[in-house]
Scaffold this motif. Structure first.
Motif, PDB file in Angstrom:
ATOM      1  N   LEU A 318      -9.668  -2.971  -4.408  1.00 59.39           N
ATOM      2  CA  LEU A 318      -8.439  -3.523  -4.639  1.00 59.39           C
ATOM      3  C   LEU A 318      -7.825  -2.493  -5.923  1.00 59.39           C
ATOM      4  O   LEU A 318      -6.622  -2.237  -6.000  1.00 59.39           O
ATOM      5  CB  LEU A 318      -8.232  -4.783  -5.088  1.00 59.39           C
ATOM      6  CG  LEU A 318      -8.644  -5.804  -4.129  1.00 59.39           C
ATOM      7  CD1 LEU A 318      -8.704  -7.329  -4.520  1.00 59.39           C
ATOM      8  CD2 LEU A 318      -7.742  -5.848  -2.788  1.00 59.39           C
ATOM      9  N   VAL A 319      -8.623  -1.939  -6.865  1.00 61.70           N
ATOM     10  CA  VAL A 319      -8.003  -1.453  -8.065  1.00 61.70           C
ATOM     11  C   VAL A 319      -7.332  -0.112  -7.655  1.00 61.70           C
ATOM     12  O   VAL A 319      -6.693   0.353  -8.407  1.00 61.70           O
ATOM     13  CB  VAL A 319      -9.245  -1.088  -8.986  1.00 61.70           C
ATOM     14  CG1 VAL A 319      -9.755  -2.201 -10.032  1.00 61.70           C
ATOM     15  CG2 VAL A 319     -10.319  -0.151  -8.486  1.00 61.70           C
ATOM     16  N   LEU A 321      -5.384   0.217  -5.072  1.00 58.48           N
ATOM     17  CA  LEU A 321      -4.046   0.060  -4.616  1.00 58.48           C
ATOM     18  C   LEU A 321      -2.876   0.303  -5.318  1.00 58.48           C
ATOM     19  O   LEU A 321      -2.976  -0.133  -6.750  1.00 58.48           O
ATOM     20  CB  LEU A 321      -3.957  -1.296  -3.839  1.00 58.48           C
ATOM     21  CG  LEU A 321      -5.014  -1.852  -2.894  1.00 58.48           C
ATOM     22  CD1 LEU A 321      -4.974  -3.061  -2.490  1.00 58.48           C
ATOM     23  CD2 LEU A 321      -5.029  -0.776  -1.573  1.00 58.48           C
ATOM     24  N   ARG A 322      -1.840   0.799  -4.817  1.00 57.03           N
ATOM     25  CA  ARG A 322      -0.704   1.240  -5.550  1.00 57.03           C
ATOM     26  C   ARG A 322       0.601   0.423  -5.283  1.00 57.03           C
ATOM     27  O   ARG A 322       0.423  -0.505  -4.458  1.00 57.03           O
ATOM     28  CB  ARG A 322      -0.368   2.660  -5.332  1.00 57.03           C
ATOM     29  CG  ARG A 322      -1.739   3.661  -6.013  1.00 57.03           C
ATOM     30  CD  ARG A 322      -1.631   3.613  -7.411  1.00 57.03           C
ATOM     31  NE  ARG A 322      -2.797   4.193  -7.859  1.00 57.03           N
ATOM     32  CZ  ARG A 322      -3.910   3.650  -8.450  1.00 57.03           C
ATOM     33  NH1 ARG A 322      -3.895   2.162  -8.692  1.00 57.03           N
ATOM     34  NH2 ARG A 322      -4.980   4.069  -8.819  1.00 57.03           N
ATOM     35  N   GLU A 323       1.627   0.655  -5.832  1.00 56.44           N
ATOM     36  CA  GLU A 323       3.008  -0.163  -5.726  1.00 56.44           C
ATOM     37  C   GLU A 323       3.265  -0.073  -4.138  1.00 56.44           C
ATOM     38  O   GLU A 323       3.492  -1.041  -3.774  1.00 56.44           O
ATOM     39  CB  GLU A 323       4.166   0.643  -6.388  1.00 56.44           C
ATOM     40  CG  GLU A 323       4.442   0.434  -8.000  1.00 56.44           C
ATOM     41  CD  GLU A 323       3.183   1.581  -8.482  1.00 56.44           C
ATOM     42  OE1 GLU A 323       2.596   2.245  -7.909  1.00 56.44           O
ATOM     43  OE2 GLU A 323       3.523   1.775  -9.772  1.00 56.44           O
ATOM     44  N   ASP A 325       1.528  -0.179  -1.561  1.00 52.68           N
ATOM     45  CA  ASP A 325       0.419  -0.850  -0.964  1.00 52.68           C
ATOM     46  C   ASP A 325       0.773  -2.330  -1.040  1.00 52.68           C
ATOM     47  O   ASP A 325       0.295  -3.369  -0.286  1.00 52.68           O
ATOM     48  CB  ASP A 325      -0.988  -0.760  -1.457  1.00 52.68           C
ATOM     49  CG  ASP A 325      -1.323   0.983  -1.334  1.00 52.68           C
ATOM     50  OD1 ASP A 325      -0.909   1.290  -0.154  1.00 52.68           O
ATOM     51  OD2 ASP A 325      -1.870   1.382  -2.179  1.00 52.68           O
ATOM     52  N   LEU A 326       1.368  -2.657  -2.264  1.00 52.19           N
ATOM     53  CA  LEU A 326       1.269  -3.900  -2.818  1.00 52.19           C
ATOM     54  C   LEU A 326       2.647  -4.704  -2.903  1.00 52.19           C
ATOM     55  O   LEU A 326       2.841  -5.757  -2.653  1.00 52.19           O
ATOM     56  CB  LEU A 326       0.907  -3.858  -4.192  1.00 52.19           C
ATOM     57  CG  LEU A 326      -0.693  -3.461  -4.357  1.00 52.19           C
ATOM     58  CD1 LEU A 326      -1.028  -3.239  -5.847  1.00 52.19           C
ATOM     59  CD2 LEU A 326      -1.633  -4.594  -3.610  1.00 52.19           C
ATOM     60  N   ARG A 327       3.646  -3.820  -2.845  1.00 49.33           N
ATOM     61  CA  ARG A 327       5.126  -4.488  -3.030  1.00 49.33           C
ATOM     62  C   ARG A 327       5.568  -4.800  -1.578  1.00 49.33           C
ATOM     63  O   ARG A 327       5.354  -4.158  -0.433  1.00 49.33           O
ATOM     64  CB  ARG A 327       5.949  -3.743  -3.701  1.00 49.33           C
ATOM     65  CG  ARG A 327       5.818  -3.758  -5.208  1.00 49.33           C
ATOM     66  CD  ARG A 327       6.724  -2.937  -6.177  1.00 49.33           C
ATOM     67  NE  ARG A 327       6.642  -3.227  -7.366  1.00 49.33           N
ATOM     68  CZ  ARG A 327       7.168  -2.347  -8.252  1.00 49.33           C
ATOM     69  NH1 ARG A 327       7.664  -1.163  -8.165  1.00 49.33           N
ATOM     70  NH2 ARG A 327       6.980  -2.800  -9.772  1.00 49.33           N
ATOM     71  N   ILE A 328       6.353  -5.887  -1.420  1.00 45.66           N
ATOM     72  CA  ILE A 328       7.069  -6.154  -0.215  1.00 45.66           C
ATOM     73  C   ILE A 328       7.994  -4.995   0.086  1.00 45.66           C
ATOM     74  O   ILE A 328       8.649  -4.743  -0.931  1.00 45.66           O
ATOM     75  CB  ILE A 328       7.699  -7.601  -0.408  1.00 45.66           C
ATOM     76  CG1 ILE A 328       6.640  -8.446  -0.553  1.00 45.66           C
ATOM     77  CG2 ILE A 328       8.387  -7.703   0.930  1.00 45.66           C
ATOM     78  CD1 ILE A 328       7.292  -9.976  -0.878  1.00 45.66           C
ATOM     79  N   SER A 329       8.230  -4.513   1.368  1.00 47.07           N
ATOM     80  CA  SER A 329       9.262  -3.557   1.709  1.00 47.07           C
ATOM     81  C   SER A 329      10.637  -4.129   1.254  1.00 47.07           C
ATOM     82  O   SER A 329      10.963  -5.300   1.051  1.00 47.07           O
ATOM     83  CB  SER A 329       9.089  -3.146   3.064  1.00 47.07           C
ATOM     84  OG  SER A 329       9.807  -4.261   3.863  1.00 47.07           O
TER      85      SER A 329
END
Lengths: 341, 603
Positions: A318-319, A321-323, A325-329
């Motif tokens: 998990l460390v 993962l970037r924006e 990968d993590l933010r909703i589109s």
């Protein structure tokens, strides 16, 4: 170049050493540290992948005494399992090695210990068990046997918590007991614990030379040596090595781990099936009733999912993962927060 | 001609907990909102699953006030146990829609209100065959009755029901049949007698939506890159993590493999939840937990560890009324002082104080940046009122900035120097550099400890080293002062100023209007974080008297200000407190302020 010995990943043994110990001379914990250094070296653990985690107490100081260049986390009394959980979830590629003591695990941290087992957190969890509180000068811990004597003659009246029995009852997938003075048995068990995917519980009786090594103590060197009953003689074979020795059929139990490594349990004078949870509990109870200390790999289940698998976590730590990968589109976002009027 | 009470009155629905009135109340709120009329719903509920009294106030407010009001103009009485008190609570001139079997006599017979008896249970038995659904549909009856009485058309109610049941479209028709029944009953039996009416407005609700603060905070966690969440269920914070779980299920799950880019642990207690956060933060993940006061008490251990070992982590505290178990379903700003210094020893935390749904969202994102920038626990103190009530809010903006990961050394960075010190203040801002476990470099590792340590994280009992470490932490805390959300003020050179934070803000907004109508103008500054920004002292400096308004008994921010303000300003600061468990209203500000000002002018 001198012919320095290196392990399977090309590192010399010195890399696995740590700072000089600050524990008492002759402390069982120091022997465990030496066995750990050997096991980590032989197993070929990459120092940067190792997370050495501990709580508070004599035992919890030991992560400073091996693999100096690895990250260490000397946290709160009895609370290491939760921090270890967080660390492993954050980066599932870490090899989490938790080191605790009997006060840390069986008293203040009993709840976290239980719940770490329920979750089958992938880690090696060592209890350096001396039956007393060393740093505060010798008070009984919850693993002290009934009738065991303190140095000042005080006798323990309260029933002992058997951490192996408890772990098996809670559904642990790897439970072993050993003795700090028995490197031949402990080193392969440590390596098996590293190879196991899930919570590997190792209860290691480790005499406190200063406060709990006298006549009348059931955690003294003399008592343990006299009363230890080994279930089998373990050998650990790392994945890249072949099993070369020939064994008589029926004399060895071969347990294979996910990474292709093996632990071979050579039969001693009794039949023992480490896949039998109920049988393991029976042996623990029977030997305790006779005043014996049973050691060896008490129970193992290599088929259970660990916490990361149960939570269906992505293979990528998990460390990493970037924006993106993590933010909703943006598209989903406008639908999600669309005005209602 | 619109009457005095057009678009400005409050409906109170008094029911029994567990009777399923929440959907009806939210439908009612949403329908009014769809007419363009601002509404502020407040749920005042018991700590109970079924059987105790519960009230839901729908404040209809043309000016868009968002705080609670004490006034009840229209009562919907569906709880016989509280019937007498509920009737007594209605303002003269008010209206009471009630179950027709309730007695209207003696104390419950008032001549200054209008009664609208409706045979709710009889209608329910007659029209709704499904016994399981009946209680819900009976509640929808009053939505229809009210709609007819105050002027919400059927189409608008239907649109609201479709929003309410967007995940269960099959339920729309059954609910609408109940609404139509209610409308028909009211039309037949009640020629309009009172003055409470709705009239469509424009420009007040355009572009807005309804959201509760806990969901907004959960959205902030998703957009702020939180990957590890750990929690222990507790009212009123549970819906924050539950919202996060639902969002993660939808937006962090690979549709093909089912693999998740997040993990959520329901821990054995709040202590373990904090442990997971400060284990994950140490290992480099953005981690959070959400809890309320009792959980904060348990987290004190890890808060001190996170502060001293300098580990990032975010702790949401949706505050409820304490001490002890207190009132689990009532609100308070009770943990400000506690959270600020949570731990034994010398500790000072960074605390964010959101007042609105937008801030619940944006401060959540800020919290993860601040946690990594300052390598420390960040507390976000919301409360039950913000967290669990639905608020009208503008759409939440999409984040345009990348994450601020703070001072992290990579393996490449480490190759550039022979050694580094985990706790060395290289840049003079008190913030050291850290490495993340797993960094493939021989010098990356260090030994994190809660015990005394030197700049290289080695155990040390040296007096100068210990003191030096504590002093650096103060420098770091001071550096945070300018980086946390800064105060917002509205000043016109008045002699008297108000200071508030969090949801108290909404009562201040209305209170200032009421005071202005009386010819009293007061300035206002809203604190949005601790440590206090420099502007706070400057605001006090510009005023003769400053009243700190907050929702706790002991004046917690007031106390912090008295400790931290320059000595000459301390005597200018006074305290106004509200602490009965229900959200603060405007008169809880106006009344004590007027008497304080009267006293001040007499002396």
């Amino acid at each position: 170049m001198s012919a320095t010995h290196v392990n399977i990943i090309g590192l010399p043994r010195d890399v696995y050493k740590g700072l000089p110990t600050t524990l008492c001379a002759g402390c069982g914990h120091n022997s465990i540290t030496n066995h750990l250094i050997k096991a980590l070296y032989e197993f070929g653990v990459e120092p940067h992948r190792l997370a050495k985690m501990s709580g508070i107490g004599c035992s919890s100081k030991t992560p400073a005494y091996f693999v100096e260049q690895a990250h260490g986390y000397n946290g709160l009394h009895g609370r290491m399992p939760s921090a270890a959980t967080g660390a492993k979830l954050a980066n599932r590629e870490l090899l989490v090695l938790g080191i605790s003591g009997d006060g840390d695990t069986a008293s203040i941290g009993l709840g976290q210990f239980c719940h770490m087992i329920r979750r089958n957190l992938d880690c090696a969890y060592l209890i350096e068990n001396n039956g007393c509180y060393g740093l505060t000068k010798g008070q009984f811990s919850a693993t002290a046997d009934v009738g065991s004597k303190q140095k000042n003659g005080k006798v323990n009246d309260y029933s002992a918590i058997d951490l192996c029995g408890l772990a098996i009852e809670l559904g642990a997938t790897f439970v072993a007991r050993s003795f700090s003075g028995d490197g031949k048995q402990l080193v392969p068990l440590l390596e098996a614990a590293f190879a196991h995917r899930g919570a590997a519980i190792l209860d290691i009786v480790s005499p406190c030379v200063t406060f709990n090594d006298h006549v009348g103590s059931t955690k003294s060197y003399a008592y343990v040596k006299e009363h230890e009953i080994a279930l089998h003689a373990p050998d650990f074979i790392i994945a890249s090595k072949e099993i070369t020795a020939d064994y008589e059929p029926g004399t060895v139990k071969d347990i294979v781990f996910d990474d292709g490594s093996h632990v071979l349990l050579r039969k001693l004078d009794r039949e023992y099936d480490p896949n039998d949870r109920l049988g393991a509990l029976n042996v623990i109870h029977e030997t305790r009733d006779r005043g014996e200390l049973v050691t060896g790999l008490l129970f193992i289940d290599t088929t259970a999912d660990d916490l990361c698998a149960r939570e269906r976590m992505t293979k990528t730590p998990l460390v990493r993962l970037r924006e993106e990968d993590l933010r909703i589109s943006r598209e989903d976002w406008s639908a999600l927060t669309a005005p209602q009027a | 001609m619109p009457g005095r009470s057009t678009n400005d009155f409050t409906i109170r629905v008094a029911t029994v907990n567990g009777s399923g009135s929440q959907s009806s109340n939210l439908t009612l709120s949403n329908a009014i909102f769809r007419l363009g009329v601002p509404v502020a719903p407040k749920n005042v509920f018991p700590s109970n699953i079924e059987g105790l009294p519960t009230w839901f106030d729908v404040r209809i407010t043309s000016k868009g006030y968002k705080c609670r009001t004490r006034d009840v103009d229209v009562l919907v009485a569906l709880n016989q146990v509280t019937w007498r008190d509920d009737v007594a609570g209605v303002k003269p001139g008010g209206a009471i829609v009630h179950e027709s079997t309730y007695p209207v006599s003696g104390e419950t017979q008032r001549d200054d209100v209008t009664y609208y008896p409706v045979p709710f249970s009889e209608l329910g038995k007659k029209h709704f065959e499904n016994g399981d659904l009946r209680k819900y549909l009976v509640n929808m009856l009053y939505v229809g009755v009210l709609g007819e009485l105050i002027g919400i058309d059927e189409a608008t109610i239907e649109a609201a029901i479709k929003t309410q049941f967007r995940t269960k479209p099959a339920a729309v028709e059954a609910n609408m049949s109940a609404v139509r029944l209610g409308i028909a009953y009211a039309r037949e039996h009640f020629p309009k007698q009172d003055e409470f009416r709705l009239q469509r407005m424009t420009g007040k609700t355009d572009g807005t939506l309804f959201m509760d603060g806990n969901r907004a905070a959960a959205l902030g966690c998703v957009m702020g890159g939180c990957t590890v969440a750990a929690w222990y269920p507790i009212t009123p914070s549970s819906s924050l993590c539950e919202s996060f779980i639902a969002l993660a299920e939808k937006y962090r799950t690979d549709p093909k493999t089912g693999e998740k880019r997040v993990v959520i642990v329901q821990a054995e207690d709040e202590l373990a939840a904090a442990g997971v956060v400060f284990g994950a933060g140490w290992a480099g993940a953005r981690a959070m937990t959400s809890t309320s006061g009792p959980g904060i008490s348990l987290m004190a251990e890890y808060a001190g560890f996170g502060y001293y070992a300098e580990i990032p982590g975010v702790i949401f505290d949706v505050q409820r009324a304490g001490p002890s178990t207190g009132l689990p379903t009532r609100t308070m700003q009770g943990d400000v002082a506690f959270a600020y210094t949570l731990s034994h020893g010398d500790t000072k935390h960074v605390v964010l104080l959101p007042a609105t749904v937008e801030e619940a969202y944006s401060f959540a994102m800020d919290a993860f940046d601040l946690a990594e920038r300052f390598q420390t626990p960040i507390f976000v103190l919301s409360d039950l009122d913000l967290g669990m009530n639905s608020w009208m809010t503008p759409p939440l903006p999409y984040p345009e900035k990348p994450f601020d990961r703070g001072k992290v050394l990579s393996a490449d960075d480490l190759s550039k120097f022979d050694s580094w010190g985990r706790y060395r203040d290289v840049d003079g801002d008190g913030i050291p550099y850290r490495t993340i476990p797993g960094t493939n470099h021989g010098n990356a590792g260090f030994f994190t400890r809660g015990t005394g340590h030197d700049e290289y994280s080695r155990y040390s009992e040296d007096p100068q080293t210990w003191k030096g470490g504590l002093d650096r932490l103060v420098r770091k805390h001071d550096a945070a002062r300018a980086r946390v959300p800064q105060p917002v003020s509205d000043e016109n050179g008045n002699a008297v100023g108000l200071i508030a934070y969090g949801t108290t803000h909404h009562a201040i907004a209305e209170a200032r209007d009421i005071l202005r109508d009386d010819g009293i103008n007061v300035d206002y500054l809203r604190v949005r974080a601790l440590p206090l920004a420099a502007d706070v002292a400057a605001f006090v400096e510009r005023h003769e008297r400053v009243y700190v308004v907050e929702q706790n008994r002991d004046g917690q921010l007031y106390g912090i200000m008295r400790t931290e303000l320059p000595a000459h300003l301390v005597e200018r600061v006074f305290s106004i407190r509200h602490y009965n468990g229900v959200p603060i209203d405007a008169y809880a500000v106006v009344d004590p302020l007027l008497s304080a000002l009267r006293m001040a002018s007499v002396s």
